[in-house]
Design a protein around this motif. Structure first.
Motif, PDB file in Angstrom:
ATOM      1  N   TYR A 251      -9.107  45.901  47.628  1.00  0.00           N
ATOM      2  CA  TYR A 251      -8.145  44.794  47.624  1.00  0.00           C
ATOM      3  C   TYR A 251      -7.096  45.011  48.701  1.00  0.00           C
ATOM      4  O   TYR A 251      -6.664  46.140  48.968  1.00  0.00           O
ATOM      5  N   HIS A 252      -6.704  43.906  49.319  1.00  0.00           N
ATOM      6  CA  HIS A 252      -5.624  43.902  50.309  1.00  0.00           C
ATOM      7  C   HIS A 252      -4.651  42.814  49.882  1.00  0.00           C
ATOM      8  O   HIS A 252      -4.939  41.622  49.971  1.00  0.00           O
ATOM      9  N   LEU A 253      -3.490  43.248  49.380  1.00  0.00           N
ATOM     10  CA  LEU A 253      -2.477  42.343  48.837  1.00  0.00           C
ATOM     11  C   LEU A 253      -1.284  42.282  49.785  1.00  0.00           C
ATOM     12  O   LEU A 253      -0.821  43.324  50.262  1.00  0.00           O
ATOM     13  N   GLU A 254      -0.789  41.077  50.044  1.00  0.00           N
ATOM     14  CA  GLU A 254       0.422  40.893  50.851  1.00  0.00           C
ATOM     15  C   GLU A 254       1.517  40.310  49.970  1.00  0.00           C
ATOM     16  O   GLU A 254       1.289  39.337  49.233  1.00  0.00           O
ATOM     17  N   VAL A 255       2.704  40.914  50.057  1.00  0.00           N
ATOM     18  CA  VAL A 255       3.804  40.607  49.138  1.00  0.00           C
ATOM     19  C   VAL A 255       5.098  40.432  49.923  1.00  0.00           C
ATOM     20  O   VAL A 255       5.443  41.270  50.761  1.00  0.00           O
ATOM     21  N   PHE A 256       5.831  39.363  49.640  1.00  0.00           N
ATOM     22  CA  PHE A 256       7.173  39.182  50.190  1.00  0.00           C
ATOM     23  C   PHE A 256       8.189  39.889  49.292  1.00  0.00           C
ATOM     24  O   PHE A 256       8.076  39.857  48.061  1.00  0.00           O
ATOM     25  N   HIS A 257       9.209  40.480  49.920  1.00  0.00           N
ATOM     26  CA  HIS A 257      10.360  41.011  49.184  1.00  0.00           C
ATOM     27  C   HIS A 257      11.554  40.155  49.580  1.00  0.00           C
ATOM     28  O   HIS A 257      12.073  40.248  50.692  1.00  0.00           O
ATOM     29  N   THR A 258      12.001  39.313  48.695  1.00  0.00           N
ATOM     30  CA  THR A 258      13.010  38.315  49.034  1.00  0.00           C
ATOM     31  C   THR A 258      14.408  38.931  49.062  1.00  0.00           C
ATOM     32  O   THR A 258      14.647  40.005  48.502  1.00  0.00           O
ATOM     33  N   PRO A 259      15.369  38.247  49.696  1.00  0.00           N
ATOM     34  CA  PRO A 259      16.762  38.725  49.675  1.00  0.00           C
ATOM     35  C   PRO A 259      17.326  38.846  48.261  1.00  0.00           C
ATOM     36  O   PRO A 259      18.302  39.571  48.043  1.00  0.00           O
ATOM     37  N   GLU A 260      16.704  38.152  47.303  1.00  0.00           N
ATOM     38  CA  GLU A 260      17.160  38.231  45.909  1.00  0.00           C
ATOM     39  C   GLU A 260      16.463  39.365  45.154  1.00  0.00           C
ATOM     40  O   GLU A 260      16.560  39.456  43.931  1.00  0.00           O
TER      41      GLU A 260
END
Length: 393
Positions: A251-260
């Motif tokens: 698996y190759h997962l892409e994740v955003f880490h938001t300013p919140e």
């Protein structure tokens, strides 16, 4: 008896070395020409293999005389047809429905949002679906094909002038739109099977979309004992709870880490990550993601991943094509440079078409992500200062 059909894409995969005990029972159809294919049960280079039905026809015909026990692929664009063949031939492995959920980005987000946050999105059946989405959500938005990879053919619309310009392009029937999510992007790369678990987390050096505005692309590994790496691993587990997954898979997962401080899923693929991810994983952990995932998919034994944290982690940065002929410098003279490679296959005047486009790349090491990033930026600056533009004919 084991009998394995392979639809291959990777130009450097060494199947006799990956499957030494069953190499004579591997039948490989390959997009790229492979070296060292002696000893395979069958091998054929098929130009445009991922796009033509020939390998599927041959595999089905071969199965009439000697049934296959496994059909595998390293290529995201072959996942669905390989799954269909398995189902038709009664072979275990990832189902068609599972493959679709990891390939169609609209279906993917519909599934994933059962357990994790995703950006708001919509499938675009017509141009008015896009304008309606913008009227409701506002700019910026991201428009992309539902089954493309490597950031190909993605457009970010920041304001109305860009929407007008986009409306002058030929319309495609395979598009979706999603809201733009702020914050750095991380990727989580895993191989999971009964009795086997390997998970590694990294942060993209810059946005993958930045390559289309001239930013070099790269990746920085996190230490596995970093609390944020553990948080990302837990997020992966939550994502996969929503999906129908095969017994063994990558698996190759892409994740955003938001300013919140929220984690938001971008995309997940049921295959090994591309670009330099396999090389970085081998350098830090000694794990070959392709070998591990493909062997486990064939129910063959695999060396367990290391239990102890690594002494150092790695990162890479790729120098983009310049759109003009250039001469590249030699290897950067820093002791922490672990690998430097020039792309000999690229045209001198090539332009960036997808996120893995590169003239060359460098891999560096460090004790943690912060040191790796500093060294990547130093190596990148050294290379960029020494790229020499050549006269055009």
């Amino acid at each position: 008896m084991t009998n394995i059909a392979v639809i291959n894409y990777g130009p450097r995969l060494d199947y006799p070395a990956m499957f030494p005990e069953v190499a004579d029972r591997l039948h490989v159809f390959s997009h790229h020409e492979l070296a060292g294919t002696e000893g395979l049960g069958g091998y054929e280079h098929v130009p445009e293999c991922e796009a033509v039905p020939y390998p599927e026809l041959m595999i089905r015909r071969m199965a009439r005389h000697r049934p296959f026990t496994h059909i595998i692929t390293d290529n995201e664009y072959d996942l669905e047809r390989v799954a269909r063949m398995r189902e038709d031939l009664g072979i275990p492995g990832q189902s068609s429905a599972s493959a679709l959920s990891f390939r169609d980005k609209v279906v993917m987000k519909q599934v994933a949002r059962r357990t994790v946050p995703t950006a708001r999105f919509a499938r675009l059946a017509a141009f008015t679906d896009l304008t309606d989405f913008i009227a409701e959500r506002g700019f910026p938005v991201v428009v992309k094909p539902v089954k493309q990879g490597g950031s190909r053919d993605i457009t970010v619309l920041h304001h109305d002038d860009e929407l007008v310009a986009f409306s002058r392009r030929p319309w495609r029937e395979d598009l979706m739109v999603e809201e733009f999510v702020k914050g750095p992007m991380y990727h989580v790369d895993a191989v999971l099977a009964p009795g086997y678990r390997f998970v590694a987390s990294s942060r993209y050096l810059r946005s993958c979309l930045g390559v289309f505005s001239g930013d070099n692309n790269g990746s920085v590994q996190l230490r596995p004992d970093d609390p944020f790496a553990r948080r990302l691993e837990n997020f992966l587990d939550r994502v996969l709870e929503a999906f129908d997954t095969p017994e063994a898979g990558a698996y190759h997962l892409e994740v955003f880490h938001t300013p919140e401080d929220e984690l938001v899923m971008c995309e997940i693929a049921s295959r090994v990550g591309g670009d330099r991810i396999p090389a970085l994983t081998r350098a830090t952990y000694g794990v070959d993601l392709h070998t591990a995932s493909l062997r486990l998919s064939c129910q063959l034994p695999c060396e367990p991943p290391p239990a102890d944290p690594p002494a150092e982690v790695h990162g890479s940065v790729s120098i983009l094509p310049q759109g003009r002929p250039v001469r590249l410098p030699d290897r950067p003279p820093f002791p922490w440079v672990r690998h430097y490679e020039v792309n000999e296959q690229i045209a001198p005047d090539a332009v960036t078409l997808y996120s893995a486009s590169h003239l060359c790349f460098v891999i560096v090491s460090g004790v943690d992500a912060a040191e790796v990033e500093r060294r990547l930026l130093q190596a990148e600056a050294w290379l960029m200062e020494r790229i020499e533009e050549l006269p055009t004919a």
